[in-house]
Design a protein around this motif. Structure first.
Motif, PDB file in Angstrom:
ATOM      1  N   GLU A  97      -1.532  -0.505  -4.043  1.00  0.00           N
ATOM      2  CA  GLU A  97      -1.056   0.118  -5.291  1.00  0.00           C
ATOM      3  C   GLU A  97      -0.049  -0.745  -6.020  1.00  0.00           C
ATOM      4  OE1 GLU A  97       0.137   4.130  -5.178  1.00  0.00           O
ATOM      5  OE2 GLU A  97      -1.671   4.755  -4.120  1.00  0.00           O
ATOM      6  N   HIS A 128       0.854  -1.196   0.000  1.00  0.00           N
ATOM      7  CA  HIS A 128       0.000   0.000   0.000  1.00  0.00           C
ATOM      8  C   HIS A 128       0.886   1.242   0.000  1.00  0.00           C
ATOM      9  CE1 HIS A 128      -3.008  -2.946   1.338  1.00  0.00           C
ATOM     10  NE2 HIS A 128      -3.917  -2.067   0.942  1.00  0.00           N
ATOM     11  N   GLU A 162       0.108   6.799   2.228  1.00  0.00           N
ATOM     12  CA  GLU A 162      -1.189   7.453   2.493  1.00  0.00           C
ATOM     13  C   GLU A 162      -2.236   6.385   2.836  1.00  0.00           C
ATOM     14  OE1 GLU A 162      -2.422   9.765  -0.852  1.00  0.00           O
ATOM     15  OE2 GLU A 162      -4.246  10.405   0.177  1.00  0.00           O
ATOM     16  N   ALA A 163      -2.231   5.297   2.070  1.00  0.00           N
ATOM     17  CA  ALA A 163      -3.197   4.223   2.327  1.00  0.00           C
ATOM     18  C   ALA A 163      -2.928   3.574   3.688  1.00  0.00           C
ATOM     19  CB  ALA A 163      -3.121   3.186   1.213  1.00  0.00           C
ATOM     20  N   THR A 164      -1.657   3.399   4.034  1.00  0.00           N
ATOM     21  CA  THR A 164      -1.331   2.803   5.331  1.00  0.00           C
ATOM     22  C   THR A 164      -1.812   3.686   6.479  1.00  0.00           C
ATOM     23  OG1 THR A 164       0.565   1.661   4.403  1.00  0.00           O
ATOM     24  CG2 THR A 164       0.591   1.980   6.780  1.00  0.00           C
ATOM     25  N   VAL A 209      -8.779  -1.341   1.762  1.00  0.00           N
ATOM     26  CA  VAL A 209      -8.060  -0.266   1.058  1.00  0.00           C
ATOM     27  C   VAL A 209      -7.269  -0.866  -0.104  1.00  0.00           C
ATOM     28  CG1 VAL A 209      -6.357   1.572   1.306  1.00  0.00           C
ATOM     29  CG2 VAL A 209      -7.916   1.064   3.188  1.00  0.00           C
ATOM     30  N   GLN A 210      -7.449  -0.303  -1.268  1.00  0.00           N
ATOM     31  CA  GLN A 210      -6.838  -0.817  -2.492  1.00  0.00           C
ATOM     32  C   GLN A 210      -5.305  -0.720  -2.432  1.00  0.00           C
ATOM     33  OE1 GLN A 210      -8.625  -2.059  -4.992  1.00  0.00           O
ATOM     34  NE2 GLN A 210      -6.916  -2.373  -6.394  1.00  0.00           N
ATOM     35  N   SER A 224       0.699  -3.091   6.758  1.00  0.00           N
ATOM     36  CA  SER A 224       0.697  -3.272   5.295  1.00  0.00           C
ATOM     37  C   SER A 224       2.115  -3.442   4.771  1.00  0.00           C
ATOM     38  CB  SER A 224       0.125  -2.008   4.653  1.00  0.00           C
ATOM     39  OG  SER A 224       1.012  -0.937   4.921  1.00  0.00           O
TER      40      SER A 224
END
Ligand SMILES: NC(=O)C1=CN([C@@H]2O[C@H](COP(=O)(O)OP(=O)(O)OC[C@H]3O[C@@H](n4cnc5c(N)ncnc54)[C@H](OP(=O)(O)O)[C@@H]3O)[C@@H](O)[C@H]2O)[C@@H](O)CC1
Ligand SMILES: Nc1ncnc2c1ncn2[C@@H]1O[C@H](COP(=O)(O)OP(=O)(O)O)[C@@H](O)[C@H]1O
Ligand SMILES: [K+]
Length: 517
Positions: free
Chosen positions: A249, A13, A16-18, A246-247, A215
């Motif tokens: 990347e 991830h 930002e996603a983490t 959460v997707q 992640s």
């Protein structure tokens, strides 16, 4: 907790996603719970990694990464006689959870030392809980000294979440800022940034691990991250549901070559490849025909049915006794609609004269080396690439960082290395084709495709000609029917795997790689 790269599917991830995962998980859990889980996990991991350590040194930093270290110290203190904790921080500025962890550690009787342990021996353990994903500049002063000490010691090293000072997104060590303390993130170099001149040399006896939380982080798998991270373990801290929501990347590249295996297959059914390049300079007595031989050998060993060679060097022999299967033929005598062309290996400027025809006639194209340098200087070719994309024709570009810099109009390779992930995405946006950004932690991206990080390979591939081999191999897989993105992923993985499997005491050459594909 599991070994990150051993999982059947491994994803990364963005930071930002983490942060989003962390925030949503924390909102659903009692205060400090996530950090307590991280500390418990770290303590367990430490004892498993270094069960006979005489000394365990935990260096804690000013943020929540330091909090993880303190939580671990609470457990380790009960289980181990010599746990030394050093702390670099300011009580007034600690985030609240880390502050609670510090208070709990003090209450539990954890003793804090001012200095690191006097001697660190093989089998001892250092735990780097100085900086995590909140690092925004290179560590300096005492923090830097501690890091250098840990990284050059013969003892084992666990980095908590990420090796301190590494940008967990881009895989670069954050640079020192020359003037003042300007912050920087995600590898974006600001004016005044100085390279870190204090990189320590790893002690040959040191085993390195990173225990990362929640992640996978892309920066652990590319650029300078691989060397610093060592073996990566992941503990999602019971937050799997939030992680899945959460997707990711980036996906760790696991693709495998698919080759023609039908019993009744004949050579025409296994795909034709033409290698275009190998320029020469009679006046200087130079020839790059060898680059083409390497790509040709890779195409043959990669499974292509027929491999043709269009050599630009008029003086180079049209026969190679080391690889007699290669057929020397001009592209004018081939049906370019039906062959996969691998263009640019040792091509020199001369390859530029052939590129427009290849771009307009050839449905499957791999562009390497000098072909990329030609594209970098010719806007019309960029338009032709976009036209190819609209026609559904397949193009793969395989730049190393300097070629990528030329394609993107950047100053030098360092500017690409400063954020490889961003660079590869930009290349895809501009050229609308599959891009393989080579180097430690090769990145593969394509229009509408999930970005892949490759984890096979090592610095033994850093020898002349291995890039030609990769280009020829990708061409061979495309010729056999694999779509460009899959072919690129599969070739990159297998190419690196050959280097990983090669006996350590023997030198690896590019031709060796080609023969083992
Ligand atoms: N919250 C939780 O429950 C969980 C959190 N988790 C853990 O938290 C970590 C992220 O925590 P974090 O955001 O506090 O970042 P972290 O990297 O520890 O510190 C940043 C601080 O350092 C400072 N600073 C930056 N660079 C510096 C430098 N070179 N030299 C000196 N100082 C520097 C910067 O402040 P500044 O000086 O810029 O104001 C900032 O205050 C994450 O990696 C994971 O380990 C996990 O356990 C999951 C549960
Ligand atoms: N340290 C490394 N770790 C993994 N792969 C590497 C490393 N160094 C080089 N490689 C791989 O070796 C190949 C070198 O390609 P390139 O730079 O084009 O060389 P050449 O032009 O000599 O053929 C690429 O596939 C690259 O990813
Ligand atoms: K750390």
């Amino acid at each position: 907790m599991h070994r990150f790269l051993s999982a059947p599917v491994a994803v990364c991830h963005s930071i930002e996603a983490t942060r989003l995962i962390e925030a949503t998980a924390m909102a659903d859990l009692p205060p400090r719970a996530l950090m307590q889980r991280a500390g418990q996990s770290l303590a367990r991991f430490a004892l498993a990694v270094a069960p006979h350590a005489r000394t365990i040194w935990i260096a804690c930093g000013p943020g929540n990464n330091g909090g993880d270290g303190m939580e671990a110290a609470i457990h380790l203190r009960r289980l181990h006689p010599n746990v030394v904790v050093t702390w670099f921080g300011d009580m007034r500025q600690l985030p609240s959870e880390a502050k609670q962890a510090l208070e709990a550690a003090m209450e539990a009787g954890v003793t804090f030392a001012i200095q690191p342990p006097d001697s660190l021996r093989p089998g001892d353990l250092c735990i780097d809980a100085l900086l995590g994903i909140g690092a925004n500049r290179a560590p300096k002063g005492k923090m830097n000294e501690w890091l250098q000490l840990m990284r050059s010691a013969p003892s084992d090293l666990i980095s908590v979440d990420v090796p301190s000072g590494l940008d967990a997104e881009s895989g670069v060590l954050l640079p020192n800022m020359g003037f003042g303390e300007t912050t920087m993130m995600a590898g974006i170099l600001l004016p005044g940034a100085l390279p870190d001149i204090t990189r320590s040399v790893k002690h040959p006896q040191q085993r390195r691990y990173t225990l990362t939380f929640l992640s996978g982080k892309p920066g652990l798998l590319t650029g300078e991250g691989i060397d610093l991270a060592g073996e990566i373990w992941l503990d999602p801290l019971g937050a799997e549901t939030w992680v899945r929501a959460v997707q990711p990347e980036w996906t760790v590249n696991r693709s495998k070559p698919k080759r023609v295996v039908d019993h009744h297959a004949h050579k025409g059914a296994r795909g034709d490849v033409v290698i275009v390049g190998g320029a020469g300079d009679a006046q200087k007595d130079h020839s790059m025909a060898g680059a083409c031989t390497l790509a040709g050998a890779a195409a043959l060993h990669g499974g292509a049915g027929r491999v043709y060679m269009h050599l630009l060097d008029a003086r180079a022999p049209r026969n190679n006794p080391l690889q007699p299967e290669l057929m020397y033929r001009s592209i004018r005598d081939l049906d370019l609609q039906k062959v996969t062309a691998v263009c640019g290996c040792g091509g020199g400027d001369a390859v530029g004269t052939l590129i427009p025809d290849l771009f307009t006639d050839c449905k499957q194209l791999v562009l390497d080396a000098d072909a990329l340098n030609v594209v970098a200087t010719d806007a019309a070719l960029r338009t032709l690439l976009q036209y190819r994309a609209q026609m559904g024709w397949q193009t793969v570009m395989t730049p190393h960082p300097l070629e990528a810099a030329r394609l993107l109009g950047r100053k030098d390779a360092a500017e690409v290395q400063a954020n490889r992930l961003q660079a590869v995405r930009e290349l895809v946006d501009v050229f609308e084709c599959v891009v393989v950004l080579k180097g430690s932690g090769t990145l593969i991206a394509g229009p509408g495709m999930p970005c892949h990080i490759n984890v096979t390979g090592n610095s033994r591939l850093a020898t002349a000609g291995t890039g030609d081999v990769l280009a020829g191999f990708i061409g061979a897989l495309m010729a056999q029917g694999m779509p460009a993105f899959e072919a690129a992923c599969a070739a990159v993985r297998r190419h690196g795997e050959v280097a990983d499997e090669w006996p350590t005491a023997t030198q690896l050459t590019a031709l060796d790689v080609a023969h083992r594909l």
